[in-house]
Structures are given as C-alpha cells and as structure tokens.
Design an enzyme around this catalytic site. Sequence first.
Site, PDB file in Angstrom:
ATOM      1  N   TYR A 175       0.841  -1.202   0.000  1.00 60.41           N
ATOM      2  CA  TYR A 175       0.000   0.000   0.000  1.00 60.41           C
ATOM      3  C   TYR A 175       0.874   1.249   0.000  1.00 60.41           C
ATOM      4  CZ  TYR A 175      -3.957   3.021   1.158  1.00 60.41           C
ATOM      5  OH  TYR A 175      -4.923   3.985   1.119  1.00 60.41           O
ATOM      6  N   PHE A 251      -5.466   9.406  -3.663  1.00 58.31           N
ATOM      7  CA  PHE A 251      -4.256   8.799  -4.224  1.00 58.31           C
ATOM      8  C   PHE A 251      -4.063   7.458  -3.517  1.00 58.31           C
ATOM      9  CE2 PHE A 251       0.017   7.306  -3.869  1.00 58.31           C
ATOM     10  CZ  PHE A 251       0.653   7.623  -5.050  1.00 58.31           C
ATOM     11  N   GLU A 252      -3.895   6.417  -4.318  1.00 58.93           N
ATOM     12  CA  GLU A 252      -3.483   5.133  -3.752  1.00 58.93           C
ATOM     13  C   GLU A 252      -2.751   4.385  -4.852  1.00 58.93           C
ATOM     14  OE1 GLU A 252      -6.632   3.218  -0.654  1.00 58.93           O
ATOM     15  OE2 GLU A 252      -7.391   3.381  -2.666  1.00 58.93           O
ATOM     16  N   ILE A 253      -1.639   3.768  -4.505  1.00 59.58           N
ATOM     17  CA  ILE A 253      -1.066   2.740  -5.371  1.00 59.58           C
ATOM     18  C   ILE A 253      -1.011   1.497  -4.506  1.00 59.58           C
ATOM     19  CG2 ILE A 253       0.916   1.967  -6.733  1.00 59.58           C
ATOM     20  CD1 ILE A 253       1.640   4.886  -7.216  1.00 59.58           C
ATOM     21  N   HIS A 288      -9.803   1.542   4.456  1.00 53.07           N
ATOM     22  CA  HIS A 288      -8.534   1.016   3.927  1.00 53.07           C
ATOM     23  C   HIS A 288      -7.419   1.136   4.962  1.00 53.07           C
ATOM     24  CE1 HIS A 288      -9.828   1.876  -0.536  1.00 53.07           C
ATOM     25  NE2 HIS A 288     -10.616   1.025   0.080  1.00 53.07           N
TER      26      HIS A 288
END
Length: 365
Positions: A175, A251-253, A288
């Site tokens: 994450y 924003f998430e990768i 999350h």
Amino acid sequence: HDLDAPFSTTCQDPVRNAAANPRENATFVMLTRNNELKPALQAIENIERQFNQWFHYHVLFLNNEAWDPEFVRALKTAVSGEATFEVLSEEEWSFPPQTNVEDARAKIKEQGDRGIYKGGLESYHHMCRFYSGNFYALEALKKYRWYWRLEPGVEYTCAITYDPFLEMARREKVYGFVVALWEVPETCPGLFRAVDDFRAAKKIPETPMWRAMINPSWMPWPIRRLRGWLGGEHRNRNGDTWNLCHYWSNFEIADLDFFRGNTYQELFRHLDRSGGFYDERWGDASVHALAVHMLLGPDQVHHFADIGYWHEPFFQCPGNAPGGQQLDLAALGDNSRSSPESEGAIGCRCQCPDDRRRNNRGICL
Ligand code: GDP
Ligand code: MN
C-alpha cells in the site's frame, strides 16, 4: 538506515527507465461522472505529462451511469496507453442487499440536516461503500495486480521519472500513499469499534502497526474497560480510542491481491452488514487505513514522499533539490498548506535544471 526511504531522490531518465523494464501488471483507475469532463481531462493530461507519456499504462474509467460519448472520445484521445470505460451494475453501486431503503434514506437525510460532511448525499455513501469493497471484485480489474487511483481535478506537481508499480513490486510493498490526515470524527463514530470487533473475533493480534492507530489512554484499566462497554465514539470494547489517522485515498497505489484476499473481503462484508456505510458515513479511506494497519507490517506500506500532489484542499510538497541532491526529508512534513499557490509552494515544481539541459525531454517541468 531509513525504513521507508523514497524510491528515488533524484530526477532519473524516464525514457531509459521505461525501455529498461517491462510494464507491471497494473492500471490507473478513475471513477468519475460525465459532468466532470473538464477536471477529468485535466487530471489525465497532467498525469500523462508527469508520468504516463513515458510508461503508457492503461486507464480504467468507471461510472455508475452510461458514458457520454463526448467524454469517452476526449479521454481516449488524452490517454497514451489504452483506455477502457466501464459502467457499474446496480448491485455494485447501491445499498447492501436486504437494506430497508426508506430507513436508510431517512438516516442519510438526517446526517445532512446535522451538517455531517457529505453525510446527506446518497451518492457519496454509495461511492464510499463501492471503493471500500465492490471495487476490488470488479471483473475489469481481475487481470491486474496493481492499481493507481486517480480523481478528476488532482494535480501531480513533479515529474515521476521511475515506475512506482515496479518499485512497489520489487520491494514487496502493498500500500502506497502520499497524504495522511485525521478523519472527520462525526462521519464514523462506530467504525473503529466495528473493525476492532472483527479483529478480535478473528483473533488477529494487536501489532505495533495496529496500536499506532490507537490513542494511548492513561486511565486505569477498569475505567477504560467500563467506558468501552458503555460505548462511545471511536472506542473499542477496551475503551481505547482510534486516533482518526488515515491515508487520503484519492491517491493510492496498491496491491489488489491484498484487498481481494479473504481477510479484507470478510472485513468489508462485516462492516457492510453493520450498516455503517449508511447509518453513518464511513469513508473508504479510513476503512482502507484501518485494514492496512490491522493486517500489514510497517515495511509493506510506503509513503511516496517524492511525489508532489494536490487534491483540494491539501497538497504534498516534496523539497526536491536541484541537480538531484538528496531530498530533505525534514522538509516533507508539511502537507497541510491551503493552496499550491501559497507561500513556499514553489518547491513543488521539482526543478531539475541539469537533467533538462542534458536530455532536453522536458523532464521535471
Ligand atoms: P472527495 O474527494 O471525498 O471530496 O469526493 P469526490 O467528490 O472527489 O468523489 C470521489 C471520487 O468519486 C471522484 O473520483 C468522483 O468523481 C467520484 N464520484 C463521486 N460521486 C460519484 C457519483 O455519484 N458517480 C460517479 N460516477 N462518480 C462519483
Ligand atoms: Mn475528490
């Protein structure tokens, strides 16, 4: 050494990086509405200029309504990789099964009347529920391992000259985030209790990562415990409180395998059954973050300290020094200025004069 150093502290040659490595099994994802054409296009043109013009990743666009052909045409043209446009089914974008919709709507209206941030918008509740659970089960994501979430209107203020997916994979990260914030307390009084109940029922141990989400309480244990049993906002059964920390999920990768894995999916179903996506206004960012801290180790989470990023009303501003010197990590702490134009924001335009002169490819502009 630094446990979570930036993947890169210099401006690299993105053309060489793209040529040197195959693409990861990854896609951008943007959930958006037809009437967000302008901000969606702006965000895509921006990520193309700062990153995707070299790496050409796929972009998956999601909508709960039929796409406007004009939107599709414009965005397809703007993406240098492939672009696909999906429409969510009614089950994917609505109340959980067996919901009394009239009751749920009354509760949503009441949250609006109480002035709870976005609590009165049914569509916003659906969005948060979708990104918390059904998103990860999408057929269109099955073939991918990684996603990078984009939103209309966001801006990347520095060139990203290496492949973040590749570095996440190499270092076994799960994450990645840019901004950490405090949740709006009124939106989710029962969320922490629900997650911690799940944790206890599944006998998932309280790790240091999990305890990092909890405010230490100096009350004697019996009093804490009593307060926990009596209930109260953001409190688990032991009376401990969540500190409201979460990562900003616009924003998430992240690794899809984590979120589509059994434990996360069970957690989502547990939360969904409890009704809090509508009785309260639980945000996907907090869901999350609590899951990440409950289930992952510190070395699996990455702060992209080197990515300049703006989403109304906050931004992260890396102090990227000219000439590819070390980033000043101490200067990265302030991500809470009110606008990119405000004082000190100039550091967000990662100046890279040496590279620019050398290869003349517009890097770091
Ligand atoms: P905020 O960032 O929490 O203020 O929420 P946004 O309004 O930016 O919504 C988050 C994301 O969900 C954005 O990508 C929006 O375009 C998208 N979104 C929100 N509501 C809807 C909706 O009703 N339909 C669709 N298709 N997308 C939505
Ligand atoms: Mn947004």
